[in-house]
Design a protein around this motif. Sequence first.
Motif, PDB file in Angstrom:
ATOM      1  N   THR A  36     -38.171 -25.065 -23.322  1.00  0.00           N
ATOM      2  CA  THR A  36     -38.479 -24.085 -22.285  1.00  0.00           C
ATOM      3  C   THR A  36     -38.866 -22.730 -22.846  1.00  0.00           C
ATOM      4  O   THR A  36     -39.358 -21.875 -22.123  1.00  0.00           O
ATOM      5  N   HIS A  37     -38.612 -22.553 -24.125  1.00  0.00           N
ATOM      6  CA  HIS A  37     -38.761 -21.251 -24.770  1.00  0.00           C
ATOM      7  C   HIS A  37     -38.697 -21.519 -26.265  1.00  0.00           C
ATOM      8  O   HIS A  37     -38.207 -22.564 -26.679  1.00  0.00           O
ATOM      9  N   TYR A  50     -34.215 -25.094 -10.362  1.00  0.00           N
ATOM     10  CA  TYR A  50     -35.453 -24.871 -11.099  1.00  0.00           C
ATOM     11  C   TYR A  50     -36.293 -23.853 -10.350  1.00  0.00           C
ATOM     12  O   TYR A  50     -36.652 -24.064  -9.204  1.00  0.00           O
ATOM     13  N   ILE A  65     -37.632 -19.766 -18.993  1.00  0.00           N
ATOM     14  CA  ILE A  65     -38.845 -20.547 -19.259  1.00  0.00           C
ATOM     15  C   ILE A  65     -39.933 -19.523 -19.568  1.00  0.00           C
ATOM     16  O   ILE A  65     -40.325 -18.746 -18.704  1.00  0.00           O
ATOM     17  N   TYR A  69     -44.519 -22.023 -21.887  1.00  0.00           N
ATOM     18  CA  TYR A  69     -43.964 -23.351 -21.639  1.00  0.00           C
ATOM     19  C   TYR A  69     -43.887 -23.722 -20.154  1.00  0.00           C
ATOM     20  O   TYR A  69     -43.480 -24.832 -19.823  1.00  0.00           O
ATOM     21  N   GLN A  70     -44.270 -22.829 -19.242  1.00  0.00           N
ATOM     22  CA  GLN A  70     -44.119 -23.111 -17.813  1.00  0.00           C
ATOM     23  C   GLN A  70     -44.834 -24.386 -17.384  1.00  0.00           C
ATOM     24  O   GLN A  70     -44.271 -25.201 -16.663  1.00  0.00           O
ATOM     25  N   VAL A  73     -43.075 -27.514 -18.938  1.00  0.00           N
ATOM     26  CA  VAL A  73     -41.769 -27.736 -18.309  1.00  0.00           C
ATOM     27  C   VAL A  73     -41.970 -28.352 -16.927  1.00  0.00           C
ATOM     28  O   VAL A  73     -41.289 -29.312 -16.559  1.00  0.00           O
TER      29      VAL A  73
END
Length: 84
Positions: A36-37, A50, A65, A69-70, A73
Amino acid sequence: FANVILCVFKQEKTYISSNKIVFWEEHLISSLFVKTHKSYIINMEYITKYENNTLQLDGKYNIPISRNYQSSVHKAFIRYMTGM
């Protein structure tokens, strides 16, 4: 550079690893885990909330996030939820 310490949280236990996050990216099951990061890889089984830029795990841990990466994810979460 300073030594890198990675903490792995698992059901009330914390494990410390000297392996870098790249090691874990390569060795964790990609259908269950998502990055996510640059500093976080999470197990999707523990997501309780979420939002666009945050995941909540077990109702208590807020994990960021990053913009980078959004999209990945979101796709991983949809695949996980639909069982694909």
